[in-house]
Design a protein around this motif. Structure first.
Motif, PDB file in Angstrom:
ATOM      1  N   SER A 255      82.996  29.394  33.834  1.00 21.90           N
ATOM      2  CA  SER A 255      82.618  30.003  32.554  1.00 21.90           C
ATOM      3  C   SER A 255      81.425  30.936  32.730  1.00 21.90           C
ATOM      4  O   SER A 255      81.408  32.046  32.190  1.00 21.90           O
ATOM      5  CB  SER A 255      82.289  28.903  31.543  1.00 21.90           C
ATOM      6  N   ALA A 256      80.426  30.512  33.489  1.00 18.69           N
ATOM      7  CA  ALA A 256      79.215  31.311  33.655  1.00 18.69           C
ATOM      8  C   ALA A 256      79.464  32.581  34.451  1.00 18.69           C
ATOM      9  O   ALA A 256      78.860  33.632  34.178  1.00 18.69           O
ATOM     10  CB  ALA A 256      78.138  30.473  34.331  1.00 18.69           C
ATOM     11  N   LEU A 257      80.358  32.535  35.431  1.00 11.92           N
ATOM     12  CA  LEU A 257      80.583  33.689  36.296  1.00 11.92           C
ATOM     13  C   LEU A 257      81.543  34.708  35.708  1.00 11.92           C
ATOM     14  O   LEU A 257      81.565  35.860  36.129  1.00 11.92           O
ATOM     15  CB  LEU A 257      81.118  33.221  37.653  1.00 11.92           C
ATOM     16  N   LYS A 278      73.292  27.268  41.620  1.00 12.44           N
ATOM     17  CA  LYS A 278      74.500  27.786  42.248  1.00 12.44           C
ATOM     18  C   LYS A 278      74.929  29.121  41.641  1.00 12.44           C
ATOM     19  O   LYS A 278      75.392  30.018  42.354  1.00 12.44           O
ATOM     20  CB  LYS A 278      75.646  26.765  42.119  1.00 12.44           C
ATOM     21  N   ILE A 279      74.769  29.268  40.344  1.00  8.00           N
ATOM     22  CA  ILE A 279      75.126  30.533  39.684  1.00  8.00           C
ATOM     23  C   ILE A 279      74.283  31.672  40.248  1.00  8.00           C
ATOM     24  O   ILE A 279      74.806  32.739  40.618  1.00  8.00           O
ATOM     25  CB  ILE A 279      74.925  30.419  38.163  1.00  8.00           C
ATOM     26  N   VAL A 280      72.981  31.468  40.323  1.00 10.45           N
ATOM     27  CA  VAL A 280      72.088  32.511  40.833  1.00 10.45           C
ATOM     28  C   VAL A 280      72.409  32.807  42.297  1.00 10.45           C
ATOM     29  O   VAL A 280      72.451  33.978  42.711  1.00 10.45           O
ATOM     30  CB  VAL A 280      70.619  32.090  40.669  1.00 10.45           C
ATOM     31  N   GLN A 281      72.653  31.778  43.103  1.00 15.08           N
ATOM     32  CA  GLN A 281      72.982  31.997  44.508  1.00 15.08           C
ATOM     33  C   GLN A 281      74.244  32.830  44.669  1.00 15.08           C
ATOM     34  O   GLN A 281      74.297  33.753  45.495  1.00 15.08           O
ATOM     35  CB  GLN A 281      73.148  30.647  45.214  1.00 15.08           C
ATOM     36  N   LEU A 282      75.275  32.550  43.867  1.00 16.70           N
ATOM     37  CA  LEU A 282      76.532  33.293  43.972  1.00 16.70           C
ATOM     38  C   LEU A 282      76.377  34.729  43.491  1.00 16.70           C
ATOM     39  O   LEU A 282      76.968  35.652  44.063  1.00 16.70           O
ATOM     40  CB  LEU A 282      77.626  32.576  43.177  1.00 16.70           C
ATOM     41  N   LEU A 283      75.602  34.949  42.434  1.00 14.58           N
ATOM     42  CA  LEU A 283      75.367  36.315  41.964  1.00 14.58           C
ATOM     43  C   LEU A 283      74.640  37.133  43.028  1.00 14.58           C
ATOM     44  O   LEU A 283      74.979  38.292  43.281  1.00 14.58           O
ATOM     45  CB  LEU A 283      74.559  36.289  40.662  1.00 14.58           C
ATOM     46  N   LEU A 284      73.636  36.537  43.657  1.00 17.85           N
ATOM     47  CA  LEU A 284      72.900  37.246  44.698  1.00 17.85           C
ATOM     48  C   LEU A 284      73.786  37.504  45.919  1.00 17.85           C
ATOM     49  O   LEU A 284      73.721  38.583  46.532  1.00 17.85           O
ATOM     50  CB  LEU A 284      71.662  36.453  45.105  1.00 17.85           C
TER      51      LEU A 284
END
Length: 303
Positions: A255-257, A278-284
């Motif tokens: 949902s977040a991504l 995990k969200i921030v890590q994947l975006l980066l």
């Protein structure tokens, strides 16, 4: 605060459907949050009144023989505060350095007539040594002049069940939005969630839907040849093996991504902070260049 029951005109939150306006949204959220704080206090005061009438044991700690000391002091950020003393009998067992009683910012209710009428104050300073001697510094609500209260006048005092300092800034912000509803942020998502909530983030349009999920399907740094996932294909996402996440965490991450706005909630210990990392890590990892090296803002109330 006179009655223990909920107000009859309290509008429920709209979970499915749309709000008619920004003003309607702000008003409903403000009144619901205010009631969330007031209702336990209202019930406690009602119980105290009934207990006093029936001479039963009180439902919560009632500080007795509370008296305002003459004169006030000025504390940075708090303004004029008053030191009040309370009867320490029955409280000698309290370990004030570990106790949550009379926490800084808590709302206090004081009364001289068994809580038929109430004077409100907040804890302005919490000094453990003073508490051990039955003294607390308070700030009266609504700019009431504490110096007009005679020191020989004894009060009873209770600590509100809800933590006022956590509610107060949010209630003030919502109250401001009630007066100026045009300032409501994210209004197109909040007012009509069913039509706007599924909008895809711009970075997916620009850089594509294929995401490197290393750190999710396998540990960071591990030799992983199946870490790329097409997030536009919900079926492939649902079939993705994620040993580091449970099903609810995986759904929250998806949902977040894949949405412009996502709300992730759950009780303590369910992994909300973990998912946020995990969200921030994947975006980066996947969209650092697509984000034009702009910062990612992370605001945490407690963590």
């Amino acid at each position: 605060l006179k009655e223990a029951s909920l107000p009859l005109d309290l509008d429920p939150n709209i979970v499915k459907g749309s709000f008619i306006s920004e003003a309607s949204y702000a008003t409903i959220q403000y009144r619901l949050l205010r009631e969330d704080f007031i209702h336990p206090l209202r019930c406690a005061l009602h119980k105290l009144r009934v207990d006093n009438e029936e001479e039963n044991e009180p439902c919560m700690t009632v500080y007795q023989n509370v008296r305002f000391n003459q004169g006030s002091t000025c504390l940075p950020g708090s303004g004029s505060v008053f030191r009040v003393s309370f009867e320490f009998k029955g409280l000698k067992h309290v370990k004030w350095d570990r106790s949550k009683r009379l926490t800084f910012g808590s709302l206090l209710c004081l009364s001289t007539d068994s809580f038929q009428k109430v004077l409100f104050a907040t804890v302005a300073e919490r000094n453990t040594d003073d508490l051990c001697n039955g003294i607390i510094a308070v700030k009266l609500v609504n700019n009431i002049d504490g110096s007009s209260l005679p020191p020989e006048l004894p009060f009873e005092m209770i600590d509100s069940p809800g933590y006022y300092a956590a509610y107060s800034p949010v209630l003030k912000c919502l109250k401001n939005l009630c007066d100026k509803p045009s300032l409501l942020p994210f209004s197109k998502y909040l007012l009509c969630p069913s039509s706007r909530i599924t909008e895809v983030p711009e970075y997916l349009y620009k850089d594509g839907y294929l995401m490197d999920m290393q750190g999710i399907v396998c540990a960071d740094g591990a030799d992983c040849d199946h870490s790329f996932v097409d997030v536009s294909d919900e079926r492939s996402w649902s079939e993705m093996t994620t040993p580091l996440l449970d099903e609810s965490q995986k759904a929250a991450l998806y949902s977040a991504l894949t949405r412009k706005l996502a709300i992730i909630q759950g009780p303590p210990g369910t992994g909300k902070s973990y998912i946020g990392v995990k969200i921030v890590q994947l975006l980066l990892k996947n969209y650092y260049h697509a984000l034009h090296h702009l910062p990612i803002v992370v605001i945490c109330y407690t963590n």
